[in-house]
Write a protein that holds these residues in place. Sequence first.
Motif, mmCIF file in Angstrom:
data_model
loop_
_atom_site.group_PDB
_atom_site.id
_atom_site.type_symbol
_atom_site.label_atom_id
_atom_site.label_comp_id
_atom_site.label_asym_id
_atom_site.label_seq_id
_atom_site.Cartn_x
_atom_site.Cartn_y
_atom_site.Cartn_z
ATOM 1 N N PHE A 110 10.473 -9.608 -11.929
ATOM 2 C CA PHE A 110 10.132 -9.183 -13.294
ATOM 3 C C PHE A 110 10.748 -7.832 -13.619
ATOM 4 O O PHE A 110 11.463 -7.668 -14.610
ATOM 5 C CB PHE A 110 8.610 -9.136 -13.454
ATOM 6 N N PHE A 111 10.475 -6.846 -12.776
ATOM 7 C CA PHE A 111 10.964 -5.499 -13.068
ATOM 8 C C PHE A 111 12.466 -5.365 -12.807
ATOM 9 O O PHE A 111 13.112 -4.482 -13.379
ATOM 10 C CB PHE A 111 10.194 -4.472 -12.241
ATOM 11 N N ARG A 112 13.021 -6.211 -11.971
ATOM 12 C CA ARG A 112 14.467 -6.173 -11.734
ATOM 13 C C ARG A 112 15.253 -6.742 -12.908
ATOM 14 O O ARG A 112 16.436 -6.440 -13.081
ATOM 15 C CB ARG A 112 14.793 -6.946 -10.457
ATOM 16 N N SER A 113 14.595 -7.546 -13.734
ATOM 17 C CA SER A 113 15.271 -8.207 -14.846
ATOM 18 C C SER A 113 15.199 -7.408 -16.143
ATOM 19 O O SER A 113 15.907 -7.724 -17.096
ATOM 20 C CB SER A 113 14.662 -9.592 -15.074
ATOM 21 N N ILE A 114 14.346 -6.405 -16.200
ATOM 22 C CA ILE A 114 14.172 -5.624 -17.426
ATOM 23 C C ILE A 114 15.054 -4.383 -17.375
ATOM 24 O O ILE A 114 15.067 -3.681 -16.360
ATOM 25 C CB ILE A 114 12.691 -5.212 -17.601
ATOM 26 N N PRO A 115 15.788 -4.092 -18.448
ATOM 27 C CA PRO A 115 16.592 -2.853 -18.465
ATOM 28 C C PRO A 115 15.709 -1.631 -18.274
ATOM 29 O O PRO A 115 14.590 -1.548 -18.795
ATOM 30 C CB PRO A 115 17.228 -2.870 -19.862
#
Length: 300
Positions: A110-115
């Motif tokens: 999740f957090f790896r996919s958000i800028p």
Amino acid sequence: MTSVLFDAPGPRAKARNIVYSALFVVVAALVVWWLVVKLDDKNQLDWIKWKPFFTDSQAWTTYLLPGLGQTLLAAAISMVIALPLGAVFGIARLSDHVWVRVPSATVVEFFRSIPVLIMMIVAYAVYAQYTSVSTDDRPLYAVVTGLVLYNASVLAEIVRAGILSLPKGQTEAAQAIGLRKGQTMRSILLPQSVTAMLPAIVSQLVVIVKDTAIGGSILGFSELINAVRPLSAAYGANTIACFTIVAVIYIIVNFTLTSLATWLEKRLRAGKKSTGAVLSAATVDTGGTGTGVQPVKADA
């Protein structure tokens, strides 16, 4: 010399490579010459625009050094929090328990996919609405939060990949002598994987240092690049000179960080090298008592 992935170039290929290299050098020189001419036409190369950085200490003490201090502060806090957090999530993703592995993978993905910019903006809004963090400290908190969430997720994948890169024989040997999985991870897998992970970890730490600039341009965080605007206004619109000096500072900081990591990696690899000593049959205690190895007497 020929290998599976590379064929040695023949005479024609060598000549072609020389021509391509020469053309690249010529084109690069022309681009540099064009940039110098354009900058000179705009009076950006005049000494008066570069003079403050070499003769006026206030340009450093008032603008550049405070901005550099805030950049290093945000990066250091983010590194200290993101490294252990990434290690925890990376190890959790390798857990045999589904209730540990699946939530950890969800959080990481999740957090790896958000800028990182979006996370900084959301964190800033959360701190403004639901906390008592002061307006002056809010940009720092938001920048650190965004950097920690994003980079901890990336570091978790680095840790997981580093552990998985080790031969399965390491784990099987640990199981053969009765070590539990936690003991195997702590005593065998993690120490060996650190050396393999170190280059990727350092690359991510360099990214952390550079990404602090996002908070400066969007949230008003007083980091190094954010100091360019008041610095340029104070010294006669020397924007090109300011950005050039800031870029040199970033290069020095990141090169120092990379050099330190390279030195540390060499030390770790040197420390793991075996002496190559071989025990003779006479040194092994076959009686089943003691440590199993007897000292070797020196020859007279």
